[in-house]
Design a protein around this motif. Structure first.
Motif, PDB file in Angstrom:
ATOM      1  N   MET A  92       0.731  -1.048   0.137  1.00  0.00           N
ATOM      2  CA  MET A  92      -0.007   0.122   0.077  1.00  0.00           C
ATOM      3  C   MET A  92       0.885   1.246   0.098  1.00  0.00           C
ATOM      4  SD  MET A  92      -3.019  -0.656   2.568  1.00  0.00           S
ATOM      5  CE  MET A  92      -3.926   1.056   2.048  1.00  0.00           C
ATOM      6  N   GLY A 126      -2.213   6.911   7.705  1.00  0.00           N
ATOM      7  CA  GLY A 126      -3.195   6.706   8.819  1.00  0.00           C
ATOM      8  C   GLY A 126      -2.910   7.305   9.937  1.00  0.00           C
ATOM      9  N   ILE A 183       1.185   3.584   5.879  1.00  0.00           N
ATOM     10  CA  ILE A 183       0.721   2.143   5.678  1.00  0.00           C
ATOM     11  C   ILE A 183       1.668   1.298   4.561  1.00  0.00           C
ATOM     12  CG2 ILE A 183      -1.136   0.442   5.424  1.00  0.00           C
ATOM     13  CD1 ILE A 183      -2.807   2.900   6.616  1.00  0.00           C
ATOM     14  N   ILE A 194      -0.573  -4.268   3.993  1.00  0.00           N
ATOM     15  CA  ILE A 194      -1.890  -4.743   4.875  1.00  0.00           C
ATOM     16  C   ILE A 194      -2.387  -6.358   4.595  1.00  0.00           C
ATOM     17  CG2 ILE A 194      -3.529  -3.868   3.384  1.00  0.00           C
ATOM     18  CD1 ILE A 194      -5.084  -2.903   5.955  1.00  0.00           C
ATOM     19  N   ALA A 238      -0.967  -4.930   9.770  1.00  0.00           N
ATOM     20  CA  ALA A 238      -0.437  -3.878   8.754  1.00  0.00           C
ATOM     21  C   ALA A 238       0.892  -3.347   9.269  1.00  0.00           C
ATOM     22  CB  ALA A 238      -1.237  -2.661   8.807  1.00  0.00           C
ATOM     23  N   LEU A 244       3.723  -0.582   9.403  1.00  0.00           N
ATOM     24  CA  LEU A 244       3.480   0.934   9.355  1.00  0.00           C
ATOM     25  C   LEU A 244       4.927   1.501   9.424  1.00  0.00           C
ATOM     26  CD1 LEU A 244       0.607   1.162  12.157  1.00  0.00           C
ATOM     27  CD2 LEU A 244       0.514   0.882   9.658  1.00  0.00           C
ATOM     28  N   ILE A 304      -5.718   2.123  14.817  1.00  0.00           N
ATOM     29  CA  ILE A 304      -5.237   2.537  13.566  1.00  0.00           C
ATOM     30  C   ILE A 304      -6.331   3.012  12.752  1.00  0.00           C
ATOM     31  CG2 ILE A 304      -4.851   0.425  12.461  1.00  0.00           C
ATOM     32  CD1 ILE A 304      -2.710   3.440  11.764  1.00  0.00           C
ATOM     33  N   THR A 305      -6.302   4.305  12.054  1.00  0.00           N
ATOM     34  CA  THR A 305      -7.421   4.762  11.044  1.00  0.00           C
ATOM     35  C   THR A 305      -7.019   4.158   9.770  1.00  0.00           C
ATOM     36  OG1 THR A 305      -6.628   6.716  10.613  1.00  0.00           O
ATOM     37  CG2 THR A 305      -8.054   6.741  12.344  1.00  0.00           C
ATOM     38  N   LEU A 306      -7.802   3.556   8.865  1.00  0.00           N
ATOM     39  CA  LEU A 306      -7.567   2.858   7.648  1.00  0.00           C
ATOM     40  C   LEU A 306      -8.151   3.635   6.561  1.00  0.00           C
ATOM     41  CD1 LEU A 306      -7.367  -0.874   8.476  1.00  0.00           C
ATOM     42  CD2 LEU A 306      -5.394   0.689   8.207  1.00  0.00           C
ATOM     43  N   PRO A 307      -7.775   3.627   5.182  1.00  0.00           N
ATOM     44  CA  PRO A 307      -8.433   4.363   4.221  1.00  0.00           C
ATOM     45  C   PRO A 307     -10.050   3.792   4.117  1.00  0.00           C
ATOM     46  CG  PRO A 307      -6.292   3.777   3.468  1.00  0.00           C
ATOM     47  CD  PRO A 307      -6.369   3.151   4.764  1.00  0.00           C
ATOM     48  N   LEU A 357      -9.803  -8.028   9.451  1.00  0.00           N
ATOM     49  CA  LEU A 357     -10.689  -7.511   8.533  1.00  0.00           C
ATOM     50  C   LEU A 357     -11.455  -8.559   7.542  1.00  0.00           C
ATOM     51  CD1 LEU A 357      -8.377  -5.034   6.943  1.00  0.00           C
ATOM     52  CD2 LEU A 357      -9.853  -4.516   9.247  1.00  0.00           C
ATOM     53  N   VAL A 364     -10.425  -0.795   1.909  1.00  0.00           N
ATOM     54  CA  VAL A 364      -8.992  -0.106   2.320  1.00  0.00           C
ATOM     55  C   VAL A 364      -8.104  -0.156   0.826  1.00  0.00           C
ATOM     56  CG1 VAL A 364      -7.003  -0.421   3.391  1.00  0.00           C
ATOM     57  CG2 VAL A 364      -9.328  -0.741   4.543  1.00  0.00           C
TER      58      VAL A 364
END
Length: 199
Positions: free
Chosen positions: A117, A121, A134, A137, A142, A144, A158-161, A187, A195
């Motif tokens: 990716m 994030g 990121i 994933i 993930a 980072l 963690i915030t993900l797209p 996920l 994502v």
């Protein structure tokens, strides 16, 4: 009661070519087609092929490469399509025992394919927040990169797209500015597809 040849479905035909199938495997895999990578969900698998739920449209006779836990990247051809699902026939028979093993020959845990990716994030550990890159994933976690000062074992999120809420997890390794963040719950295919920007 026998099924007449005219009523044999594409799924049944692929099953007959591929031998007995293992139902409801439900493994997330990686599809490479036309220079693009996308996530998929393997519903069942045999030595000769698999039934797959795709996250991008495909057509009969498409050539592609699929990677799932335990197997090397496998080349194959789509033999039938029904909506987002399809049947893939492998170019060569595969050793299914590897799919169901927990560890490889070197003792390492079998890993789900990872997706590279280029996204950013926000990592939160306790009350501190950092902007992170990121790098890759998988459903389980993930990789980072960023100036975080994170320590192994720290829990956070963690915030993900394109996901509406943060994903919770724990720092599982650190090296220089990089770290691994293992998700508390894997996920789903739909979450991973969002994502990754799959349709």
């Amino acid at each position: 009661m026998q099924t007449s040849p005219a009523s044999v479905t594409p799924q049944e035909a692929l099953d007959r070519r591929s031998g007995q199938r293992h139902a409801l495997v439900l493994l997330i895999g990686k599809v490479r087609h036309a220079g693009r990578e996308a996530a998929c969900l393997v519903h069942d698998i045999s030595a000769g092929g698999m039934k797959v739920r795709f996250t991008e449209p495909h057509r009969v006779d498409d050539r592609l490469e699929i990677e799932v836990r335990g197997l090397p990247p496998v080349r194959g051809t789509i033999r039938w399509v029904n909506g987002c699902k399809g049947g893939v026939e492998f170019d060569a028979p595969q050793d299914l025992a590897r799919v169901f093993r927990l560890r490889d020959d070197d003792g390492h845990v079998m890993r789900t394919p990872r997706f590279a990716m280029e996204a950013s994030g926000t990592l939160r550990l306790l009350e501190r927040r950092w902007a992170v890159d990121i790098l890759d994933i998988s459903p389980g976690g993930a990789k980072l990169e960023g100036e975080t000062g994170a320590e192994i074992g720290q829990a956070g999120s963690i915030t993900l797209p394109d996901l509406p809420t943060p994903v919770f997890g724990v720092v599982c390794w650190t090296q220089d500015k990089k770290l691994g963040f293992r998700f508390s719950s894997p996920l789903t295919l739909d979450m991973l597809a969002r994502v990754l920007g799959c349709c």
